[in-house]
Write a protein that holds these residues in place. Structure first.
Motif, short mmCIF file in Angstrom:
data_model
loop_
_atom_site.label_atom_id
_atom_site.label_comp_id
_atom_site.label_asym_id
_atom_site.label_seq_id
_atom_site.Cartn_x
_atom_site.Cartn_y
_atom_site.Cartn_z
N ARG A 125 -19.37 -0.44 -6.77
CA ARG A 125 -18.87 -1.13 -5.57
C ARG A 125 -17.49 -0.64 -5.18
NH1 ARG A 125 -20.85 -7.39 -6.59
NH2 ARG A 125 -23.07 -6.92 -6.59
N LEU A 126 -16.61 -0.43 -6.18
CA LEU A 126 -15.26 0.04 -5.85
C LEU A 126 -15.30 1.46 -5.28
CD1 LEU A 126 -13.30 -1.23 -9.00
CD2 LEU A 126 -13.07 -2.08 -6.66
N GLY A 127 -16.21 2.27 -5.81
CA GLY A 127 -16.30 3.66 -5.37
C GLY A 127 -16.79 3.80 -3.95
N SER A 128 -17.47 2.80 -3.43
CA SER A 128 -18.00 2.90 -2.07
C SER A 128 -17.34 1.89 -1.12
CB SER A 128 -19.53 2.72 -2.07
OG SER A 128 -19.88 1.57 -2.80
N ARG A 129 -16.26 1.27 -1.59
CA ARG A 129 -15.58 0.29 -0.73
C ARG A 129 -14.65 0.97 0.27
NH1 ARG A 129 -11.99 -4.31 -3.20
NH2 ARG A 129 -10.95 -2.55 -4.19
N TRP A 130 -14.64 0.45 1.47
CA TRP A 130 -13.67 0.84 2.49
C TRP A 130 -13.05 -0.45 3.02
CZ3 TRP A 130 -12.45 5.91 3.72
CH2 TRP A 130 -13.23 6.87 3.08
N THR A 131 -11.78 -0.37 3.40
CA THR A 131 -11.02 -1.57 3.74
C THR A 131 -10.26 -1.33 5.04
OG1 THR A 131 -10.68 -1.92 1.36
CG2 THR A 131 -9.25 -3.17 2.82
N CYS A 132 -10.16 -2.36 5.88
CA CYS A 132 -9.37 -2.21 7.11
C CYS A 132 -7.89 -2.26 6.78
CB CYS A 132 -9.72 -3.29 8.14
SG CYS A 132 -8.66 -3.17 9.60
N LYS A 133 -7.16 -1.25 7.22
CA LYS A 133 -5.72 -1.17 6.95
C LYS A 133 -4.98 -2.29 7.66
CE LYS A 133 -3.26 2.98 5.89
NZ LYS A 133 -3.15 4.40 6.14
N GLN A 134 -5.52 -2.71 8.81
CA GLN A 134 -4.82 -3.70 9.62
C GLN A 134 -5.11 -5.13 9.19
OE1 GLN A 134 -4.19 -2.31 13.59
NE2 GLN A 134 -4.87 -4.29 14.38
N CYS A 135 -6.38 -5.52 9.12
CA CYS A 135 -6.68 -6.94 8.84
C CYS A 135 -7.23 -7.16 7.44
CB CYS A 135 -7.64 -7.51 9.88
SG CYS A 135 -9.34 -6.91 9.70
N GLY A 136 -7.52 -6.09 6.69
CA GLY A 136 -7.97 -6.25 5.30
C GLY A 136 -9.47 -6.48 5.14
N LYS A 137 -10.22 -6.51 6.25
CA LYS A 137 -11.66 -6.74 6.14
C LYS A 137 -12.29 -5.67 5.22
CE LYS A 137 -15.81 -7.37 8.98
NZ LYS A 137 -16.25 -8.74 8.80
N CYS A 152 -12.52 -0.66 12.33
CA CYS A 152 -12.86 -2.04 11.94
C CYS A 152 -13.61 -2.76 13.07
CB CYS A 152 -11.58 -2.81 11.60
SG CYS A 152 -11.88 -4.52 11.14
N ASP A 153 -14.71 -3.44 12.71
CA ASP A 153 -15.50 -4.20 13.70
C ASP A 153 -14.66 -5.31 14.33
OD1 ASP A 153 -17.59 -2.72 12.74
OD2 ASP A 153 -18.56 -4.37 11.66
N ASP A 154 -13.80 -5.93 13.53
CA ASP A 154 -13.09 -7.12 14.00
C ASP A 154 -11.84 -6.80 14.82
OD1 ASP A 154 -14.99 -8.50 12.69
OD2 ASP A 154 -13.67 -9.47 11.23
N CYS A 155 -11.03 -5.83 14.32
CA CYS A 155 -9.72 -5.64 14.96
C CYS A 155 -9.48 -4.21 15.43
CB CYS A 155 -8.60 -6.08 13.99
SG CYS A 155 -8.32 -4.89 12.66
N SER A 156 -10.49 -3.33 15.28
CA SER A 156 -10.37 -1.92 15.67
C SER A 156 -9.33 -1.15 14.85
CB SER A 156 -10.05 -1.74 17.17
OG SER A 156 -11.03 -2.37 17.93
N GLY A 157 -8.86 -1.76 13.76
CA GLY A 157 -7.91 -1.06 12.88
C GLY A 157 -8.58 0.09 12.14
N GLU A 158 -7.75 0.89 11.47
CA GLU A 158 -8.27 2.05 10.73
C GLU A 158 -8.89 1.58 9.42
OE1 GLU A 158 -6.56 5.82 8.18
OE2 GLU A 158 -5.18 4.68 9.44
N VAL A 159 -10.11 2.03 9.16
CA VAL A 159 -10.78 1.69 7.91
C VAL A 159 -10.53 2.84 6.92
CG1 VAL A 159 -13.04 1.29 6.85
CG2 VAL A 159 -12.48 0.23 9.04
N TYR A 160 -9.95 2.52 5.78
CA TYR A 160 -9.53 3.56 4.82
C TYR A 160 -9.97 3.22 3.41
CZ TYR A 160 -5.73 0.81 2.65
OH TYR A 160 -5.02 -0.12 1.93
N GLN A 161 -9.81 4.19 2.51
CA GLN A 161 -10.10 3.91 1.11
C GLN A 161 -8.78 3.53 0.43
OE1 GLN A 161 -11.55 7.11 -1.44
NE2 GLN A 161 -12.81 5.63 -2.52
N ARG A 162 -8.76 2.35 -0.20
CA ARG A 162 -7.53 1.93 -0.88
C ARG A 162 -7.14 2.97 -1.93
NH1 ARG A 162 -8.53 -4.29 -2.64
NH2 ARG A 162 -7.55 -3.46 -4.52
N PRO A 163 -5.84 3.29 -2.04
CA PRO A 163 -5.42 4.30 -3.03
C PRO A 163 -5.83 3.90 -4.45
CG PRO A 163 -3.55 3.61 -1.66
CD PRO A 163 -4.72 2.77 -1.25
#
Ligand code: AP5
Ligand code: MG
Length: 219
Positions: A125-137, A152-163
């Protein structure tokens, strides 16, 4: 009376995913210490700079810093009806500090919801997780991707892989959980506050089990 629930479990088990739904149903403030630290990082505060050095290597941020941050968050108006805590407490010292902070308000933890899954599932799950940089979704590249890649579907923020979702850090975080956080399971069990939920089920089924546990506890 205010209500305080703790969503407890190893990295990647689905605490954030479930909290997003539970907070709407329970109408409680979602207080996730990882999200609070990431917000400080984004705003480049001193606390963010300090937290970064620990988070990047998968270590826990020192207790006094973390407890101080939660104490400040508890002054916000939206927490006055209670909180859905996610990723806090993570050490015995944090759990004792939380008890003290709540006791000052004449409150206590109602229920600890312990979602669990084996290490292999967590790593997947961690290996395939992506997170919104702006709202955390939280998204998942395999099972729950955003509608538009990288957005991001909710806020249009950038979806990234947490470091800290890189393979070497994932492993470290799980080990830190086993060494420093898992002892809390017996601590909460001893206080009669803990219910264990099987995290190796669909998101909907885990959510349903969590709601049943909350209903059974009469909260
Ligand atoms: P934090 O942000 O709290 O990370 P964590 O506890 O390691 O938990 P995660 O956010 O990684 O996982 P999760 O359980 O929320 O899973 P998610 O829902 O995202 O902490 C980060 C760092 O901050 C720590 O390492 C530490 O440095 C610091 N920190 C934070 N709190 C601290 C504290 N109290 N004290 C000291 N330091 C602290 O789901 C994961 C993936 O799985 C997603 O892709 C999701 O879509 C997917 N998924 C979820 N559920 C399912 C399901 N049922 N089936 C299939 N896929 C699923
Ligand atoms: Mg999380």
């Amino acid at each position: 009376m205010a209500k305080y629930f703790v969503l407890f479990g190893p990295p990647g088990v689905g605490k954030g995913t479930q909290a997003e739904r539970l907070q709407k149903e329970l109408k409680l403030a979602h207080v996730a210490t990882g999200d609070l630290f990431r917000d400080h990082l984004k705003r480049e505060t001193d606390l963010g700079q300090l937290a970064r050095s620990y988070m990047e290597r998968g270590a826990l941020v020192p207790d006094d810093v973390t407890i101080g941050m939660v104490r400040e968050r508890m002054k916000d108006a939206d927490t006055q009806n209670g909180m859905l805590l996610d990723g806090f407490p993570r050490t015995i010292a944090q759990a004792e500090a939380l008890d003290r902070l709540l006791a000052e308000k004449g409150d206590k933890i109602q229920h600890v919801l312990f979602v669990n899954a084996p290490k292999q599932v967590l790593l997947e799950r961690l290996g395939s997780r992506w997170t919104c940089k702006q709202c955390g979704k939280v998204y998942n590249a395999l099972s729950q991707p955003p509608k538009v890649h990288g957005v991001c579907d909710d806020c249009s923020g950038e979806v990234y892989q947490r470091p800290d979702d890189k393979p070497e850090v994932q492993e470290k975080r799980i080990n830190v959980y086993l060494e420093q956080t898992a002892p809390l399971i017996e601590y909460f069990r001893g206080l009669g506050q803990l219910t264990e939920i099987n995290g190796v089920q669909s998101v909907d089924q885990v959510y349903s089990d969590l709601m049943k546990a909350i209903e059974r506890s009469g909260q």
